[in-house]
Write an enzyme that holds these catalytic residues in place. Structure first.
Site, PDB file in Angstrom:
ATOM      1  CG  HIS A 145      -1.889   1.095   1.267  1.00  0.00           C
ATOM      2  ND1 HIS A 145      -1.543   2.372   1.661  1.00  0.00           N
ATOM      3  CD2 HIS A 145      -3.209   1.137   0.950  1.00  0.00           C
ATOM      4  CE1 HIS A 145      -2.610   3.153   1.595  1.00  0.00           C
ATOM      5  NE2 HIS A 145      -3.632   2.433   1.164  1.00  0.00           N
TER       6      HIS A 145
ATOM      7  CG  ASP B  65      -0.824   5.923   3.145  1.00  0.00           C
ATOM      8  OD1 ASP B  65      -0.328   6.847   2.476  1.00  0.00           O
ATOM      9  OD2 ASP B  65      -2.045   5.832   3.380  1.00  0.00           O
ATOM     10  CE  LYS B  66       0.970   0.561   7.406  1.00  0.00           C
ATOM     11  NZ  LYS B  66       1.675   0.937   8.628  1.00  0.00           N
TER      12      LYS B  66
ATOM     13  CD  GLU C   8       7.071  12.279   9.221  1.00  0.00           C
ATOM     14  OE1 GLU C   8       6.315  11.490   8.638  1.00  0.00           O
ATOM     15  OE2 GLU C   8       7.038  12.469  10.450  1.00  0.00           O
TER      16      GLU C   8
ATOM     17  CD  GLU D  73      14.223  18.441  13.070  1.00  0.00           C
ATOM     18  OE1 GLU D  73      14.360  19.664  12.910  1.00  0.00           O
ATOM     19  OE2 GLU D  73      13.871  17.925  14.149  1.00  0.00           O
TER      20      GLU D  73
ATOM     21  CE  LYS E   9      -7.649   0.389   1.828  1.00  0.00           C
ATOM     22  NZ  LYS E   9      -8.296   1.709   1.588  1.00  0.00           N
TER      23      LYS E   9
ATOM     24  CG  PHE F  79      -6.387  -2.943  -7.631  1.00  0.00           C
ATOM     25  CD1 PHE F  79      -5.590  -1.838  -7.884  1.00  0.00           C
ATOM     26  CD2 PHE F  79      -6.442  -3.420  -6.319  1.00  0.00           C
ATOM     27  CE1 PHE F  79      -4.858  -1.218  -6.883  1.00  0.00           C
ATOM     28  CE2 PHE F  79      -5.712  -2.808  -5.306  1.00  0.00           C
ATOM     29  CZ  PHE F  79      -4.922  -1.718  -5.593  1.00  0.00           C
TER      30      PHE F  79
ATOM     31  CG  ASP G 109      -4.041   6.944  -3.350  1.00  0.00           C
ATOM     32  OD1 ASP G 109      -3.901   8.178  -3.477  1.00  0.00           O
ATOM     33  OD2 ASP G 109      -4.705   6.414  -2.445  1.00  0.00           O
ATOM     34  CB  ALA G 110       0.254  10.391  -3.290  1.00  0.00           C
TER      35      ALA G 110
ATOM     36  NE  ARG H 134      -1.729   9.331   3.386  1.00  0.00           N
ATOM     37  CZ  ARG H 134      -1.855   9.832   2.150  1.00  0.00           C
ATOM     38  NH1 ARG H 134      -2.333  11.048   1.977  1.00  0.00           N
ATOM     39  NH2 ARG H 134      -1.499   9.104   1.108  1.00  0.00           N
ATOM     40  CE  LYS H 135      -4.268   3.437   4.807  1.00  0.00           C
ATOM     41  NZ  LYS H 135      -4.240   4.865   4.420  1.00  0.00           N
TER      42      LYS H 135
ATOM     43  CE  LYS I  44       6.244  10.617  14.905  1.00  0.00           C
ATOM     44  NZ  LYS I  44       4.965  10.868  15.601  1.00  0.00           N
TER      45      LYS I  44
ATOM     46  CE  LYS J 218      12.135  12.038  17.513  1.00  0.00           C
ATOM     47  NZ  LYS J 218      13.609  11.918  17.427  1.00  0.00           N
TER      48      LYS J 218
ATOM     49  CG  ASP K 145       3.899  10.831  19.106  1.00  0.00           C
ATOM     50  OD1 ASP K 145       3.167  11.105  20.058  1.00  0.00           O
ATOM     51  OD2 ASP K 145       4.095  11.602  18.142  1.00  0.00           O
TER      52      ASP K 145
END
Length: 393
Positions: A17, A19-20, A45, A58, A173, A238, A246-247, A252-253, A273, A277, A279
């Site tokens: 995918h 994003d992945k 990122e 960074e 998906k 597909f 798709d960008a 995002r997931k 990260k 961090k 998060d």
């Protein structure tokens, strides 16, 4: 009392995918820096689109003279990730994609909060809230809908990469709707599976014939019934997939990465990260604690929330919720947590051994519900704190 009879749905996405792909590259960059230095700082990122990957953020090493050398490796790291995922399309190919590296040295203003806090200990890398969750749905103590949505895609990736199913492609998906009865998952009411494939003349029926045996293999016996609805490639062809279709973007997931919507999420993404961090590291710690609470028999279902402030080492709050399933009052669980684990950022990293290059493998198929590994990967999935928690209450 929580609802006992209901249908709940979760989705997963494959390693291919868009994003992945970006999460994978960001975590691979992180691992490369951690191999050089356990205390490396990384906030990476990635953005991907047709024939293009852009990497920014960074990074920091204590020996600043080595920074340029490691930044030069980023191009090859990104290409190796794309190659391993399996992209060799005309408009997204590991060998020909244009990689732009915009990584730079970490902000001194961010570093100062982490390096020296007000109480002379390492502070959190940011403010925020983090959640961990565990439930008795599966042996892994994960919500069943997200767990099996992941398992389906992992199995399809295995047979694609092995050559067993040569017409499958990386982007996919899955979505599982499960009916719960008396609080336990008993039946799949619908299965949604969209997967990229090789040829435009392959129909939805053709793709279902390929994937259905693997889906049945993964799901528990009896969960698929005559009433189960199947939606395989419901939009038809597909063939164009991945970042060309798709960008993609790192982070995002986050619901796919965690509990599939079965539990709260603090909002922070994980991939790219380093473990200073919170998060990332405190979300891992919260999962570890929630899983051990359930493993200890103190509850059938548990959410743990932690909160932090940048530059401050101790958590500002610890909150437990057992949804009426607890054998022990939540306040006693909160006090026990304080007693058995150091929840400062450094304490978390030490307890779970997080200063290691163990993150690329987390980028797809969930950060939770995976087996602890010999080199320290998925250490937050251990249940070695259960006895200490029982003693503490």
């Amino acid at each position: 009392m929580p609802r006992q009879n209901y249908i709940f749905t979760s989705e997963s996405v494959s390693e291919g995918h868009p994003d992945k792909v970006c999460d994978r590259i960001s975590d691979a960059v992180l691992d490369a820096f951690l191999r050089e230095e356990a205390e490396a700082r990384v906030a990476c990122e990635t953005f991907a689109t047709t024939n293009r990957v852009v990497i920014g953020g960074e990074v920091g090493l204590s020996d600043k003279s080595k920074l340029a050398e490691y930044l030069d490796r980023v191009d090859s790291i990104a290409r190796e990730c794309i190659r391993d995922i399996g992209y060799e399309q005309d408009k997204f190919h590991w060998n020909s994609v244009e990689v732009t590296n915009l990584l730079h040295a970490q902000s001194a203003h961010i570093a100062q909060g982490v390096d020296k806090s007000e109480i002379k200990d390492e502070g959190a890398g940011d403010q925020g809230i983090m959640f961990g969750y565990a439930v008795e749905d599966t042996p892994e103590l994960m919500p069943a809908p997200i767990h099996y949505a992941h398992q389906i895609l992992r199995r399809l990736a295995e047979v694609r990469k092995s050559g067993q199913e040569p017409t499958l492609r990386p982007d996919a998906k899955s979505q599982i709707s499960l009916r719960y009865e008396d609080g336990k998952p008993v039946e799949v009411t619908s299965i949604v599976l969209s997967t990229q494939h090789e040829r435009e003349n392959q129909t939805s029926a053709d793709i279902r014939a390929i994937v259905e045996p693997y889906i049945r293999e993964v799901l528990p016996d009896g969960w698929i019934t005559d009433a189960t609805e199947w939606w395989v490639n419901p939009t038809g062809v597909f063939v164009i997939g991945g970042p060309d279709g798709d960008a993609g973007l790192t982070g995002r997931k986050i619901i796919v990465d965690t509990y599939g919507g079965s539990a709260p999420h603090g909002g922070g993404a994980f991939s790219g990260k380093d473990p200073t961090k919170v998060d990332r590291s405190a979300a891992y710690a919260a999962r570890y604690l929630a899983k051990n609470v359930v493993a200890a028999g103190m509850a059938k279902r548990c959410t743990i929330q932690l909160s932090y402030a940048i530059g401050i080492s101790k958590p500002l709050s610890i909150y437990a919720d057992t949804y009426g399933t607890g054998e022990v009052h939540e306040e006693k669980i909160e006090n026990a947590i304080r007693e058995v684990m150091d929840l400062t950022p450094r304490g978390i990293r030490t307890h779970l051994g997080l200063n290691r290059p163990i993150y690329e493998r987390t980028a797809a198929y969930g950060h939770f519900g995976r087996a602890p590994e010999a080199d320290g990967g998925f250490s937050w999935e251990r249940t070695d704190l259960a006895d200490a928690l029982r003693r503490a209450v």
